[in-house]
Each structure stands twice: as structure tokens, then as C-alpha cells.
Design an enzyme around this catalytic site. Structure first.
Site, mmCIF file in Angstrom:
data_model
loop_
_atom_site.group_PDB
_atom_site.id
_atom_site.type_symbol
_atom_site.label_atom_id
_atom_site.label_comp_id
_atom_site.label_asym_id
_atom_site.label_seq_id
_atom_site.Cartn_x
_atom_site.Cartn_y
_atom_site.Cartn_z
ATOM 1 N N ALA A 109 0.915 -1.102 -0.058
ATOM 2 C CA ALA A 109 -0.114 0.070 -0.081
ATOM 3 C C ALA A 109 0.860 1.177 -0.019
ATOM 4 C CB ALA A 109 -0.857 -0.023 1.132
ATOM 5 N N GLY A 110 1.504 1.160 -1.003
ATOM 6 C CA GLY A 110 2.537 2.411 -1.046
ATOM 7 C C GLY A 110 1.660 3.744 -1.903
ATOM 8 N N ALA A 111 2.319 4.231 -3.011
ATOM 9 C CA ALA A 111 1.557 5.114 -3.586
ATOM 10 C C ALA A 111 0.278 4.895 -4.275
ATOM 11 C CB ALA A 111 2.499 5.863 -4.747
ATOM 12 N N ILE A 112 0.480 3.955 -5.423
ATOM 13 C CA ILE A 112 -0.901 3.329 -6.083
ATOM 14 C C ILE A 112 -1.408 2.583 -5.115
ATOM 15 C CG2 ILE A 112 -1.427 2.184 -8.179
ATOM 16 C CD1 ILE A 112 -0.530 4.798 -8.877
ATOM 17 N N ASN B 51 3.766 -2.826 -13.622
ATOM 18 C CA ASN B 51 4.225 -2.271 -14.916
ATOM 19 C C ASN B 51 4.687 -3.516 -16.006
ATOM 20 O OD1 ASN B 51 3.101 0.528 -14.832
ATOM 21 N ND2 ASN B 51 4.805 1.040 -13.832
ATOM 22 N N LYS C 294 0.857 0.773 -22.952
ATOM 23 C CA LYS C 294 1.690 1.434 -21.875
ATOM 24 C C LYS C 294 2.897 1.172 -22.081
ATOM 25 C CE LYS C 294 1.691 2.784 -17.047
ATOM 26 N NZ LYS C 294 1.082 2.380 -15.563
ATOM 27 N N ASN D 159 7.109 2.869 -21.994
ATOM 28 C CA ASN D 159 8.108 2.597 -20.909
ATOM 29 C C ASN D 159 9.356 1.744 -21.332
ATOM 30 O OD1 ASN D 159 6.259 3.590 -18.855
ATOM 31 N ND2 ASN D 159 5.283 1.959 -18.379
ATOM 32 N N GLU E 296 13.083 -1.059 -12.485
ATOM 33 C CA GLU E 296 12.167 -1.997 -13.224
ATOM 34 C C GLU E 296 12.609 -2.507 -14.697
ATOM 35 O OE1 GLU E 296 7.799 -1.433 -11.998
ATOM 36 O OE2 GLU E 296 8.541 0.466 -12.443
#
Length: 327
Positions: A8-11, A103, A205, A209, A286
Site C-alpha cells: 500500500a505505497g503510492a498506487i 508495469n 503502456k 515505458n 524496473e
């Protein structure tokens, strides 16, 4: 409906806060460190449209405290997933669905993909096959994440932009489990369209990236700088065309032209990609989910990736030197 957000970080924090605000789901989160302590003390706080709200949510460092869930939303970065399996597995029951908010190329990519590569495994994102074996691809619901959010300080998530999380079954069907999840997210004020071809949206997407992230890390450049420079724009374009050939060989549809996709990236402006930000902050990058996996899919489909190979070799070497390559 029992929903656990793992990571439960940013996103993950943004999704959890929105679901908590709706008050419909039996919600819990798995977090750690100062972030977990802050949530336990003051609630999960969300800054959105300039206003701050706090939500009391069940928070645990050990997922075993939470029990079996209906849905587990995994909001970790792809390279962290293998190491978290011992924590994730206790959340899984016979009918638990796992929503993959990573991602890049997902570990379940070839599940239910008709053709000679059906059920092939992607070693770049699941080197030992442990994710496939322990979570099970039949649990997976694909998700493409569009919002931007940041953890300002432990316990406080700031929403930057966007509310859309596209969802889709690997089989393409609009199943009861994915439509129920979409309804829950929509009730929480999020956009959650259910796609019949989630892989094509993953690729759109990934298309950007794949090239902009490593080029930015190698050069220290923003999106606008990469696109405005003739040489780096051409480099990105060549990488994207190599990737497009791979995707199309796997049945992916690219609804926009490569030059339009590049133009759109440039219009984002002076934005540092996540890979460049991770490099500057000394965090794991990543690389494998965004670049190595595409190289691997090229090998599986017999499509050459000479430009991707060179850029991958350079960015991986840089990450190793800076201690930012998780391997």
C-alpha cells in the site's frame, strides 16, 4: 467482499484509500515500516484535489493476520513479487482472485493465450517459476494502471493525476469476478473499464515505458528532452518498432501510430521517468519487467531486437554499478 491491498505505497495506498472512502468492502492493507506505523496511528491519509482525508483501515505487516480474501490487489513493483510470495500465499483461498497492478510484461502473460506459446512462462519476471506455481495464473486479473500518486511522508498518499485502472481477464471473458471488482472500484470513484483484450492495453503502456525509461536513466533526460532531441527520439522510435513487431506477432493491436505515441510522451513535458527517479534515489529499477521481458518475448517469437539489446545491456550495467539492479 474482502479485499486486501498488498503493497500500500503510492498506487496501492491510493486504491485502498478510495475503497475505504466508499465504505463498501471489508478492506485491509499490508504495509511495512514507518508507513505502516503511521497508518495504524493516524489512518491512511489521502490528499486529493488539495484536500486531505483520513481513513481507518485494518493494516498489518504480516498478511497471515488478515486471513483469506476474495481479492488480493498486488501493488508491488514486479521485481519485488517473488520475495513477497510467503506473505501473499496465506491470503489466497480456493476462490481468491489476484489483481496484478505491475508495469511491464506480467508473469501470467501466456495464460489462456491461444497458440503455440500458451502457458509459456516469462523468465524475466518469474525466473524460478515460483509466482506461477504458488499464486497460479488462473487467479490472475490483469490491470493497467494510469493514475500517478506519491507517498509524501509515511501514511500520506498524494494523488497527482488520473483515476483509470483498466481490468481484464487473461481469457478475455467478462467474468463475474472481474465485473464485480470493476463495480466496487467504480463505486469508489475510480474508472475501471473491463477490457476484452487487456494485453493490447498492457502493450500500449509498455510501448513507451520500454524505451523512454531506460533512455532517460542513461541520459538523465526528461520525456520532453528525449523527444525534442532528434537522435534520442529516433532511438526510442526504433525500439518501439522492434517491440511492435513482437506484439503484433502475438496478436496485439496497436490502435495508434508510433509517431503519435512518441508525440504524446513529449507533451507530458519535463517529467522524469520512474526509472530515472529510482536511479537518482538509489532504488531498484524496473528493468526486467519493462525491457528484459520484451527481449525475451522477441526470442520466443523469433523477432530480432538489436536496438533493445544494446540499450538493455547499457542500462543494466549502469544499474548494477549503482546498486539499483535487483536481478
Amino acid at each position: 467482499m474482502r479485499i486486501a491491498v498488498f503493497g500500500a505505497g503510492a498506487i496501492g495506498g491510493y486504491v485502498a484509500a478510495k475503497l475505504a472512502a466508499a465504505g463498501r468492502a471489508d478492506l485491509s492493507i499490508v504495509a511495512r515500516g514507518g508507513h505502516l506505523e503511521a497508518v495504524r496511528k493516524d489512518g491512511l491519509r489521502l490528499i486529493e484535489d488539495g484536500e486531505e482525508s483520513a481513513y481507518a483501515v485494518r493494516a498489518a505487516a504480516d498478511a497471515r493476520e488478515l486471513g483469506v480474501q476474495d481479492y488480493v490487489v498486488i501493488a508491488l513493483k514486479a521485481h519485488s513479487l517473488s520475495g513477497a510470495l510467503d506473505q501473499i500465499v496465506p491470503l489466497l483461498g480456493e476462490h481468491t482472485s489476484v489483481v496484478t497492478m505491475q508495469n511491464g510484461v506480467p508473469w501470467w502473460y501466456f495464460h489462456k493465450l491461444a497458440g503455440p506459446l500458451e502457458d509459456a512462462r516469462v523468465a524475466a519476471v518469474d525466473p524460478s517459476g515460483a509466482i506461477w506455481d504458488r499464486i497460479g495464473p488462473e487467479r490472475a486479473i490483469g490491470a493497467v494502471v494510469y493514475p500517478a500518486a506519491e507517498v509524501d511522508v509515511p501514511g500520506i498518499v498524494r494523488h497527482v493525476d488520473g483515476t483509470r485502472f483498466s481490468l481484464g481477464e487473461p481469457s478475455g471473458e467478462k467474468s463475474e469476478r472481474v465485473t464485480q471488482l470493476a463495480a466496487e472500484m467504480i463505486a469508489a470513484g475510480l474508472q475501471a473499464p473491463v477490457r476484452e483484450d487487456i494485453r493490447s492495453e498492457i502493450w500500449i503502456k509498455l510501448w513507451g515505458n520500454l524505451c523512454f525509461n531506460p533512455i532517460s536513466a542513461l541520459t538523465g533526460s526528461t520525456l520532453a528532452e528525449i523527444v525534442s532531441d532528434e537522435a534520442t527520439r529516433a532511438l526510442a522510435r526504433t525500439m518501439m518498432l522492434e517491440a511492435q513487431a513482437i506484439g503484433e506477432s502475438l496478436g496485439v493491436k496497436f490502435p495508434i501510430a508510433v509517431d503519435r505515441r512518441i508525440k504524446g510522451a513529449g507533451e507530458v513535458g519535463a517529467h522524469k521517468t520512474s526509472m530515472l527517479q529510482d536511479l537518482e534515489r538509489g532504488r531498484p529499477m524496473e528493468i526486467d519487467a519493462l525491457v528484459t521481458a520484451v527481449q525475451e518475448l522477441g526470442q520466443l517469437t523469433g523477432r530480432p531486437t538489436p536496438t533493445i539489446d544494446v540499450v538493455l545491456a547499457l542500462v543494466r550495467r549502469l544499474a548494477i554499478q549503482r546498486g539499483c539492479y535487483p536481478g
